[in-house]
Design a protein around this motif. Structure first.
Motif, PDB file in Angstrom:
ATOM      1  N   ALA A  17       1.042  -1.061  -0.038  1.00  0.00           N
ATOM      2  CA  ALA A  17       0.182  -0.074   0.153  1.00  0.00           C
ATOM      3  C   ALA A  17       0.621   1.301   0.305  1.00  0.00           C
ATOM      4  CB  ALA A  17      -0.853   0.208   1.191  1.00  0.00           C
ATOM      5  N   GLU A  18       1.807   1.004   0.856  1.00  0.00           N
ATOM      6  CA  GLU A  18       2.963   2.386   0.871  1.00  0.00           C
ATOM      7  C   GLU A  18       3.045   2.860  -0.499  1.00  0.00           C
ATOM      8  OE1 GLU A  18       6.429   2.417   3.648  1.00  0.00           O
ATOM      9  OE2 GLU A  18       6.665   3.970   2.918  1.00  0.00           O
ATOM     10  N   LEU A  19       3.942   1.218  -0.882  1.00  0.00           N
ATOM     11  CA  LEU A  19       4.888   1.445  -2.593  1.00  0.00           C
ATOM     12  C   LEU A  19       4.029   2.136  -3.257  1.00  0.00           C
ATOM     13  CD1 LEU A  19       7.469   0.621  -3.867  1.00  0.00           C
ATOM     14  CD2 LEU A  19       6.508  -1.357  -4.396  1.00  0.00           C
ATOM     15  N   GLY A  20       2.787   1.667  -3.633  1.00  0.00           N
ATOM     16  CA  GLY A  20       1.095   1.844  -4.127  1.00  0.00           C
ATOM     17  C   GLY A  20       1.436   3.292  -4.255  1.00  0.00           C
ATOM     18  N   SER A  21       0.707   3.848  -3.110  1.00  0.00           N
ATOM     19  CA  SER A  21       0.760   5.210  -2.615  1.00  0.00           C
ATOM     20  C   SER A  21       2.309   6.390  -3.049  1.00  0.00           C
ATOM     21  CB  SER A  21       0.256   5.817  -1.662  1.00  0.00           C
ATOM     22  OG  SER A  21       1.464   6.070  -0.855  1.00  0.00           O
ATOM     23  N   ARG A  22       2.862   6.076  -2.599  1.00  0.00           N
ATOM     24  CA  ARG A  22       4.559   6.927  -2.809  1.00  0.00           C
ATOM     25  C   ARG A  22       4.444   6.720  -5.143  1.00  0.00           C
ATOM     26  NH1 ARG A  22       8.157   7.840   0.803  1.00  0.00           N
ATOM     27  NH2 ARG A  22       7.660   7.030   2.958  1.00  0.00           N
ATOM     28  N   THR A  23       4.193   5.096  -5.516  1.00  0.00           N
ATOM     29  CA  THR A  23       4.498   5.481  -6.915  1.00  0.00           C
ATOM     30  C   THR A  23       2.984   6.677  -7.225  1.00  0.00           C
ATOM     31  OG1 THR A  23       5.147   3.093  -6.381  1.00  0.00           O
ATOM     32  CG2 THR A  23       4.324   3.717  -8.175  1.00  0.00           C
ATOM     33  N   THR A  24       2.241   6.077  -7.098  1.00  0.00           N
ATOM     34  CA  THR A  24       0.977   6.821  -7.799  1.00  0.00           C
ATOM     35  C   THR A  24       1.003   8.716  -6.992  1.00  0.00           C
ATOM     36  OG1 THR A  24      -0.506   5.260  -6.591  1.00  0.00           O
ATOM     37  CG2 THR A  24      -1.394   7.460  -7.336  1.00  0.00           C
ATOM     38  N   GLU A  25       1.376   8.864  -6.229  1.00  0.00           N
ATOM     39  CA  GLU A  25       1.917   9.891  -5.951  1.00  0.00           C
ATOM     40  C   GLU A  25       3.251  10.857  -6.989  1.00  0.00           C
ATOM     41  OE1 GLU A  25       0.433  11.926  -3.908  1.00  0.00           O
ATOM     42  OE2 GLU A  25      -0.681  11.334  -2.786  1.00  0.00           O
ATOM     43  N   LEU A  26       3.970  10.067  -7.614  1.00  0.00           N
ATOM     44  CA  LEU A  26       5.546  10.533  -7.845  1.00  0.00           C
ATOM     45  C   LEU A  26       4.742  10.416  -9.344  1.00  0.00           C
ATOM     46  CD1 LEU A  26       8.304  10.789  -8.569  1.00  0.00           C
ATOM     47  CD2 LEU A  26       9.114   8.271  -8.367  1.00  0.00           C
ATOM     48  N   SER A  27       3.949   9.512  -9.757  1.00  0.00           N
ATOM     49  CA  SER A  27       3.631   9.420 -11.040  1.00  0.00           C
ATOM     50  C   SER A  27       2.864  11.063 -11.359  1.00  0.00           C
ATOM     51  CB  SER A  27       2.668   8.217 -12.035  1.00  0.00           C
ATOM     52  OG  SER A  27       1.379   8.464 -10.910  1.00  0.00           O
ATOM     53  N   MET A  28       2.017  10.495 -10.523  1.00  0.00           N
ATOM     54  CA  MET A  28       1.153  12.925 -10.226  1.00  0.00           C
ATOM     55  C   MET A  28       1.371  13.421 -10.286  1.00  0.00           C
ATOM     56  SD  MET A  28      -2.437  11.226 -10.452  1.00  0.00           S
ATOM     57  CE  MET A  28      -2.883  12.608  -9.734  1.00  0.00           C
ATOM     58  N   ALA A  29       2.423  13.814  -9.841  1.00  0.00           N
ATOM     59  CA  ALA A  29       3.634  15.100  -9.996  1.00  0.00           C
ATOM     60  C   ALA A  29       4.350  15.115 -10.925  1.00  0.00           C
ATOM     61  CB  ALA A  29       4.865  14.612  -8.629  1.00  0.00           C
ATOM     62  N   LEU A  30       4.451  13.494 -11.878  1.00  0.00           N
ATOM     63  CA  LEU A  30       4.569  14.063 -13.395  1.00  0.00           C
ATOM     64  C   LEU A  30       3.782  14.176 -14.367  1.00  0.00           C
ATOM     65  CD1 LEU A  30       7.098  10.525 -13.979  1.00  0.00           C
ATOM     66  CD2 LEU A  30       7.825  12.692 -13.608  1.00  0.00           C
ATOM     67  N   VAL A  31       2.602  13.812 -14.152  1.00  0.00           N
ATOM     68  CA  VAL A  31       1.734  14.385 -14.649  1.00  0.00           C
ATOM     69  C   VAL A  31       1.447  15.939 -15.084  1.00  0.00           C
ATOM     70  CG1 VAL A  31      -1.205  14.495 -14.981  1.00  0.00           C
ATOM     71  CG2 VAL A  31       0.220  12.526 -14.602  1.00  0.00           C
ATOM     72  N   SER A  32       1.554  16.773 -13.975  1.00  0.00           N
ATOM     73  CA  SER A  32       1.246  18.252 -13.046  1.00  0.00           C
ATOM     74  C   SER A  32       1.970  19.316 -13.500  1.00  0.00           C
ATOM     75  CB  SER A  32       0.731  18.324 -11.754  1.00  0.00           C
ATOM     76  OG  SER A  32       1.212  17.843 -11.107  1.00  0.00           O
ATOM     77  N   GLY A  33       3.565  18.260 -13.704  1.00  0.00           N
ATOM     78  CA  GLY A  33       5.192  18.981 -13.431  1.00  0.00           C
ATOM     79  C   GLY A  33       5.821  18.418 -14.063  1.00  0.00           C
ATOM     80  N   ALA A  34       5.861  17.472 -14.855  1.00  0.00           N
ATOM     81  CA  ALA A  34       7.087  17.408 -16.152  1.00  0.00           C
ATOM     82  C   ALA A  34       7.312  18.065 -16.527  1.00  0.00           C
ATOM     83  CB  ALA A  34       6.060  16.121 -17.014  1.00  0.00           C
ATOM     84  N   ASP A  35       6.173  19.101 -17.599  1.00  0.00           N
ATOM     85  CA  ASP A  35       7.300  20.333 -18.246  1.00  0.00           C
ATOM     86  C   ASP A  35       8.319  21.460 -17.928  1.00  0.00           C
ATOM     87  OD1 ASP A  35       5.815  19.258 -20.393  1.00  0.00           O
ATOM     88  OD2 ASP A  35       3.569  20.388 -20.148  1.00  0.00           O
ATOM     89  N   GLU A  36       7.647  20.916 -16.289  1.00  0.00           N
ATOM     90  CA  GLU A  36       8.607  22.751 -15.815  1.00  0.00           C
ATOM     91  C   GLU A  36       9.778  21.924 -15.019  1.00  0.00           C
ATOM     92  OE1 GLU A  36       5.453  22.472 -15.786  1.00  0.00           O
ATOM     93  OE2 GLU A  36       5.406  24.655 -17.183  1.00  0.00           O
ATOM     94  N   LEU A  37       9.328  20.315 -14.734  1.00  0.00           N
ATOM     95  CA  LEU A  37      11.086  20.105 -13.876  1.00  0.00           C
ATOM     96  C   LEU A  37      12.000  19.521 -14.594  1.00  0.00           C
ATOM     97  CD1 LEU A  37       8.843  17.587 -11.768  1.00  0.00           C
ATOM     98  CD2 LEU A  37       9.350  19.836 -11.176  1.00  0.00           C
TER      99      LEU A  37
END
Ligand SMILES: Nc1nc2c(ncn2[C@@H]2O[C@H](COP(=O)(O)OP(=O)(O)OP(=O)(O)O)[C@@H](O)[C@H]2O)c(=O)[nH]1
Ligand SMILES: [Mg+2]
Length: 598
Positions: A17-37
């Motif tokens: 569960a922890e791994l899953g939620s961390r993975t989701t968070e990181l992928s969401m960060a990429l969805v919202s900020g990939a262009d600027e990061l």
């Protein structure tokens, strides 16, 4: 390290569960900020996310291992040997097993997983008590949770192939732990029972480790290899091949056959498979098998631990790409921006016209009756700006969109903004965006800057639409009507006085006796009527003109308020909302990165 390699593996547990939620968070960060990061960091993070998604799946804290293979190879016998109890039915009648049975190690609740796997028969392995040799019909140190069906199974004594649980085969003999292992005894894959095959295939789709159990008779069966083993090769799961019933062979034959089987597996495309010779009669190979399962369990946890570290690393690496906080667009000062846009929209010109229009209309209603005709010469100030058609309507932009307004009313004739006004707007916009993106890393500030809608002429167009869509007139004031009536009365009185005089003059012309003319004091009434009508009419007109100035100022204020609101809407649409969207993306990215690394 292969999860089924022999050896020691000590790892901290990271829940799925922890791994899953961390993975989701990181992928969401990429969805919202990939262009600027940072692009390199983004590429690394993407790889980590892909890996974690592939690796974790739904199996949670558990490692699901399936014993699969042909009928009669000894899957149920091996299952009982590993579980340390007579749980699965071993029979002479083939095929024996028709529904999968699960053996569970450890405290972690696997019911959700087993429901998902569709396995009803469950047996919890008691790892506290070292398993004693089990005699037929007398299950050892174990607990069965499946009620009826399972109890039935346990009640049936194993007739042949007594589980070889002795000889230090308890978990204590294993390096590492079996906690989290879910072992499945599957129906056969090759019998005439199509149902069995379907059930085995269904479960095999979902497991982490396959143990292909075969025997000296069937290990080289071409049909098995074609249909079953090549199916295994298509899955990512780890594969382990067991040559069971090795007690039926001489030691040399065991060696030859295991080598043979290895080659066949490679030919099938199962390149990674390890072949292990076992016997549930002598117990040969069972401790090794158990150890490999323990390693698979540890490897699973270890891989999660490693993935967690990877995710934290990737998120931490990306973290400097976002600021610590972001401004609230609604709180950023916007006076200068609104003022410059109002100037660009020609608001001062429009307001002057509104005031003039008010005074002109007021004069038409309240001016001295005999002077009103002069208004015909004065040009309509709002018509000159082509804004006269907005008058008296409710604020149009509330009900219909700008394009409709444009279609209905066309373009205004407000003079285009001067170069200095345009550059003032640009400056104010930049100032606003800079303020709103203060403290953010450069790419985000740039994104906010780029988000502002500066399309050639679109801003000017929208401003023009906003002005056209704003109601520039209001209901006529009541005093206009009152004064108008008075003016008409006074005008008519003066006219009546004149007519009276004309009649008297007519009498004199015809030398007729003059009728008696009433008088007010010493003044004849017609004279009083003319004088009062004219003087009071003019006086009222002058007074009204003065009062209309006050009214015009008030109208100007009211319309200024409306125009300010309309212009603010344009600022919101073209500047504030796009900038706010960037800031919201920044916030999401920051929060997701923090959650992924936290
Ligand atoms: N000699 C010998 N016989 C074994 C061994 N393992 C199992 N058997 C026998 O092989 C037969 C089949 O055993 P099962 O464990 O029921 O086989 P299975 O693979 O579960 O069979 P299905 O449930 O029909 O798919 C039984 O008669 C067992 O006693 C072994 O290691 N050596
Ligand atoms: Mg069986």
């Amino acid at each position: 390290m292969s999860p089924i390699r022999m050896g020691r593996a000590t790892v901290k547990t990271v829940s799925a569960a922890e791994l899953g939620s961390r993975t989701t968070e990181l992928s969401m960060a990429l969805v919202s900020g990939a262009d600027e990061l940072d692009p390199t960091g983004v590429a690394v993070a993407r790889r980590v996310v892909d890996k974690a998604v592939e690796r974790s799946g739904i199996t949670g804290d558990h490692t699901v291992v399936a014993l699969a293979g042909a009928t009669g190879s000894g899957k149920s016998s091996l299952f009982n040997a590993l579980v340390g109890a007579d749980v699965a039915t071993i029979g002479a009648r083939r095929p024996t097993t028709s529904r999968p049975t699960a053996g569970l190690w450890g405290d972690s609740d696997a019911s959700e997983l087993l429901d998902w796997l569709g396995v009803a028969a469950r047996h919890v392995v008691d790892t506290q008590v070292p398993p004693a040799p089990v005699t037929p019909g007398k299950p050892g140190a174990s607990a069965t949770t499946d009620g009826g069906e399972q109890a039935d199974r346990c009640a049936k004594p194993a007739k042949v192939g007594r589980p070889a649980t002795s000889g230090g085969l308890g978990d204590g003999a294993v390096v590492g732990s079996l906690d989290g292992l879910v072992l499945l005894d599957l129906p056969d894959f090759d019998s005439r029972e199509l149902e069995h095959r379907r059930e085995a295939e269904r479960v095999l789709e979902l497991v982490d480790v396959f143990v292909w159990v075969t025997d000296p008779q069937k290990y080289a069966d071409a049909r098995l290899h074609d249909e079953f083993v090549s199916l295994l090769s298509q899955h990512d799961a780890v594969t382990l091949a067991v040559l069971n019933q090795s007690d039926r062979l001489s030691p040399d034959a065991v060696k030859t056959l295991t080598q043979d089987l290895s080659k066949l597996l490679v030919a099938d495309g199962v390149t990674d498979a390890k072949v292990l010779a076992t016997s549930t009669v002598t117990g040969q190979g069972i401790p090794e098998l158990k150890q490999r399962l323990a390693n698979a369990v540890a490897g699973h946890a270890a891989s999660r631990q490693r993935l967690k570290a990877d995710i934290i690393g990737a998120a931490t690496r990306l973290r400097p790409g976002v600021g610590d906080t972001e401004a609230e667009v609604g709180r950023v000062p916007r006076d200068e921006l609104d003022a410059s846009l109002a100037r660009a929209a020609g608001v001062p010109i429009v307001l002057d016209a509104v005031a003039r229009d008010y005074r002109r209309e007021a004069f038409a209603h309240t001016g001295w009756l005999f002077a009103r005709w002069t208004k015909g010469f004065a040009a309509d100030p709002l018509r000159r700006l082509r804004l006269d058609r907005t008058g008296g309507r409710p604020p149009i932009h509330v009900e219909i969109d700008g394009a409709d307004v444009r279609a209905l009313l066309g373009r205004s004739s407000i003079p285009a903004p001067t170069a200095s006004t345009v550059s003032a707007v640009d400056l104010a916009t930049r100032g606003f965006v800079r303020e709103a993106s203060a403290g953010l890393p450069v790419p985000w500030a740039q994104a906010a800057e780029d988000a502002v809608d500066r399309g050639e002429g679109t801003l000017t167009d929208s401003l023009d639409r906003a002005v056209i869509g704003t109601s520039l007139r209001a209901r006529r004031p009541v005093w206009w009507f009152v004064v108008n009536i008075l003016q008409w009365v006074l005008g008519l009185v003066a006219l009546a006085g004149l007519v009276w005089y004309a009649v008297l003059w007519g009498f004199a012309l015809l030398q007729l006796p003059r009728p008696e003319t009433p008088s007010v004091g010493i003044l004849p009434l017609p004279l009083v009527m003319v004088v009062v009508g004219v003087i009071v009419g003019i006086g009222l007109g002058v007074l009204s003109r003065w009062w209309a100035r006050v009214g015009a100022r008030h109208r100007r204020t009211v319309v200024a308020q409306r125009l300010t609101e309309s212009v603010a809407t344009v600022a919101d649409e073209h500047i504030l909302i796009p900038v706010d969207e960037v800031l919201m993306r920044h916030r999401e990215t920051r929060e997701h990165l923090e959650a992924a690394a936290g």
